[in-house]
Write a protein that holds these residues in place. Structure first.
Motif, short mmCIF file in Angstrom:
data_model
loop_
_atom_site.label_atom_id
_atom_site.label_comp_id
_atom_site.label_asym_id
_atom_site.label_seq_id
_atom_site.Cartn_x
_atom_site.Cartn_y
_atom_site.Cartn_z
N GLN A 5 -8.70 -26.42 -20.51
CA GLN A 5 -8.25 -27.46 -19.59
C GLN A 5 -9.07 -27.46 -18.30
OE1 GLN A 5 -6.15 -29.75 -20.65
NE2 GLN A 5 -6.16 -28.60 -22.57
N ILE A 6 -9.34 -26.28 -17.77
CA ILE A 6 -10.11 -26.20 -16.52
C ILE A 6 -11.53 -26.73 -16.72
CG2 ILE A 6 -11.17 -24.60 -14.88
CD1 ILE A 6 -8.67 -22.84 -15.18
N TYR A 7 -12.21 -26.27 -17.78
CA TYR A 7 -13.58 -26.73 -18.02
C TYR A 7 -13.61 -28.22 -18.36
CZ TYR A 7 -14.78 -21.78 -18.09
OH TYR A 7 -14.97 -20.46 -17.76
N GLY A 8 -12.57 -28.70 -19.03
CA GLY A 8 -12.50 -30.12 -19.34
C GLY A 8 -12.40 -30.96 -18.07
N GLN A 9 -11.58 -30.53 -17.12
CA GLN A 9 -11.44 -31.25 -15.86
C GLN A 9 -12.75 -31.25 -15.07
OE1 GLN A 9 -8.89 -33.08 -14.40
NE2 GLN A 9 -8.16 -33.01 -16.53
N ILE A 10 -13.45 -30.14 -15.09
CA ILE A 10 -14.73 -30.07 -14.37
C ILE A 10 -15.74 -31.02 -15.01
CG2 ILE A 10 -16.69 -28.56 -13.83
CD1 ILE A 10 -14.63 -26.25 -13.70
N ALA A 11 -15.80 -31.05 -16.33
CA ALA A 11 -16.74 -31.93 -17.03
C ALA A 11 -16.43 -33.40 -16.76
CB ALA A 11 -16.69 -31.65 -18.53
N LEU A 12 -15.16 -33.75 -16.65
CA LEU A 12 -14.77 -35.15 -16.46
C LEU A 12 -14.89 -35.60 -15.00
CD1 LEU A 12 -11.62 -35.39 -18.76
CD2 LEU A 12 -13.88 -36.36 -19.20
N THR A 13 -14.49 -34.73 -14.08
CA THR A 13 -14.42 -35.13 -12.66
C THR A 13 -15.65 -34.74 -11.86
OG1 THR A 13 -13.36 -33.07 -11.94
CG2 THR A 13 -11.93 -34.84 -12.76
N GLY A 14 -16.37 -33.71 -12.31
CA GLY A 14 -17.52 -33.24 -11.54
C GLY A 14 -17.13 -32.33 -10.39
N GLU A 15 -15.85 -32.01 -10.25
CA GLU A 15 -15.39 -31.13 -9.17
C GLU A 15 -15.54 -29.68 -9.60
OE1 GLU A 15 -11.43 -32.13 -8.13
OE2 GLU A 15 -11.93 -34.18 -7.51
N SER A 16 -16.30 -28.91 -8.81
CA SER A 16 -16.50 -27.50 -9.12
C SER A 16 -15.21 -26.72 -8.84
CB SER A 16 -17.66 -26.94 -8.32
OG SER A 16 -17.42 -27.08 -6.92
N ARG A 17 -15.07 -25.56 -9.49
CA ARG A 17 -13.87 -24.73 -9.32
C ARG A 17 -14.25 -23.27 -9.24
NH1 ARG A 17 -9.13 -26.52 -11.96
NH2 ARG A 17 -8.30 -24.45 -11.54
N ARG A 18 -13.56 -22.52 -8.36
CA ARG A 18 -13.62 -21.06 -8.35
C ARG A 18 -12.21 -20.55 -8.61
NH1 ARG A 18 -16.53 -16.78 -7.07
NH2 ARG A 18 -18.31 -17.98 -6.33
N PHE A 19 -12.08 -19.61 -9.54
CA PHE A 19 -10.75 -19.13 -9.90
C PHE A 19 -10.86 -17.76 -10.57
CE2 PHE A 19 -12.50 -21.65 -13.33
CZ PHE A 19 -12.24 -20.92 -14.46
N GLU A 20 -9.72 -17.09 -10.64
CA GLU A 20 -9.60 -15.83 -11.38
C GLU A 20 -8.55 -16.04 -12.46
OE1 GLU A 20 -8.69 -12.60 -8.79
OE2 GLU A 20 -10.60 -12.70 -7.70
N ASN A 21 -8.91 -15.67 -13.71
CA ASN A 21 -7.99 -15.87 -14.82
C ASN A 21 -8.16 -14.75 -15.85
OD1 ASN A 21 -6.28 -18.02 -14.40
ND2 ASN A 21 -7.67 -19.54 -15.26
N PRO A 22 -7.08 -14.42 -16.55
CA PRO A 22 -7.21 -13.45 -17.64
C PRO A 22 -7.72 -14.11 -18.90
CG PRO A 22 -4.93 -14.12 -17.42
CD PRO A 22 -5.68 -14.81 -16.30
N ALA A 23 -8.43 -13.33 -19.70
CA ALA A 23 -8.84 -13.76 -21.04
C ALA A 23 -8.35 -12.67 -21.99
CB ALA A 23 -10.36 -13.93 -21.13
N HIS A 24 -7.07 -12.77 -22.34
CA HIS A 24 -6.44 -11.69 -23.12
C HIS A 24 -7.07 -11.55 -24.49
CE1 HIS A 24 -3.47 -11.02 -20.04
NE2 HIS A 24 -3.05 -12.27 -20.09
#
Length: 340
Positions: free
Chosen positions: A132-151
């Motif tokens: 979802q995060i990468y999809g939003q970036i691809a569609l909107t062009g808004e960069s993101r910085r975040f911390e998330n787990p990848a279990h």
């Protein structure tokens, strides 16, 4: 009149029967058009040569730029990759495919041979929030910085992601760092702090942090309760403490603090009585602290603990009274008494 360029072609005239030379002839041609063609041909050739040299230079510069990009791409300590986000007809991000990865990628993710593969193929249980995060970036062009787990990968990441290339390409560049160890340390520290806080609360021990330069003080709950600060009011100033200390005890405490500052002592300790704001109740407090000094020797900070010793003082007072009564009793007795 402007001269016209011409070309002369000379030839011999002979008798066709005897072959005898009869004379000479000349054919004159206007070559102004041919000359212009030749000039244009030379100019065109020059332009082609310059274009070829410019192309060769541009190709060389591009090659050097790509080499520098690849060197930087592979030399950074953080993982880096470029992905293509895959959507359904309703523009919902379903998956993503790896297009490029740097050398650190495998170390940071544990994924080998990632280029050309899809994430759901590699880790089917990968959390939905990544897509979802990468999809939003691809569609909107808004960069993101975040911390998330990848279990699914057994890791925790600090990520900076931004759109790369044309919007219709749906490409996202991702710079990331495996912070699993840091998170584990933070969690262990948090658990340790919670255990320490519970132990200190059970023992009636509170902490304080006094910024001597600004006079600001930060307390924990037990320290606030000791001098009637409202619950939740974790910040205040030095006077919030001073006005609760019994005046005669305050004189002794402040004299001791100033003496510690003057002699550059790193520790200060005192027992004193604190008064409640709305009752006549007094509490005995034992403060133990460490003093920090600046580069010029000036005191800048004091951190310590406040221990409620009221119960101990009450027991000690009762014991002293009992001992005094016993002493008076033995002193007034008509017969001699002794302890053996």
């Amino acid at each position: 009149q402007e001269a016209i360029p011409v070309s002369d072609e000379h030839f011999m005239i002979r008798d066709p029967k005897t072959g005898r030379l009869l004379g000479m002839g000349t054919i004159t041609r206007d070559i102004s058009g041919a000359r212009e063609i030749a000039v244009e041909r030379d100019q065109l050739f020059g332009r082609e040569q310059r274009a070829r040299r410019q192309t060769e230079t541009a190709v060389e510069q591009l090659r050097e730029s790509e080499e520098k990009y690849r060197a930087l791409f592979d030399s950074i300590d953080e993982g880096f990759c470029v992905i293509e986000v895959l959507f359904d007809d309703a523009q919902n991000a379903l998956d993503y495919r790896f297009l490029e990865v740097n050398q650190v990628f495998e170390k940071q993710t544990g994924i080998s041979n990632a280029v050309g593969r899809r994430m759901r193929e590699i880790a089917p249980a990968h959390e939905e929030h990544w897509f979802q995060i990468y999809g939003q970036i691809a569609l909107t062009g808004e960069s993101r910085r975040f911390e998330n787990p990848a279990h699914a990968l057994g890791r925790f990441y600090d990520v900076y992601a931004f759109r790369l290339g044309r919007p219709e390409q749906r490409h996202v560049a991702i710079l990331f760092n495996d912070i699993t160890e840091r998170k584990q340390i933070e969690e262990a520290l948090q658990e340790s702090e919670e255990r320490l806080e519970l132990a200190m609360e059970a023992g009636g021990i509170g902490t304080f942090d006094w910024n001597i330069r600004t006079n600001a003080v930060v307390w924990t709950e037990p320290s606030k309760a000791a001098f009637a600060r409202p619950s939740g009011a974790s910040r205040g100033v030095y006077d919030d403490w001073a006005k609760r200390v019994r005046p005669e005890d305050l004189l002794v405490c402040e004299a001791g603090i100033q003496e510690a500052f003057r002699k550059k002592h790193h520790h200060w300790q005192a027992e004193y009585r604190m008064m409640s704001s709305d009752t006549a109740e007094e509490k005995w407090i034992n403060s133990v602290s460490h003093i920090f000094y600046g580069e010029h020797g000036e005191p800048v900070r004091m951190i310590g603990v406040n221990i409620d010793i009221t119960e101990r003082k009450c027991i000690q007072g009762a014991l002293n009274e009992s001992e005094e009564r016993f002493r008076l009793t033995t002193d007034e007795a008509p017969i001699g008494m002794a302890l053996v």
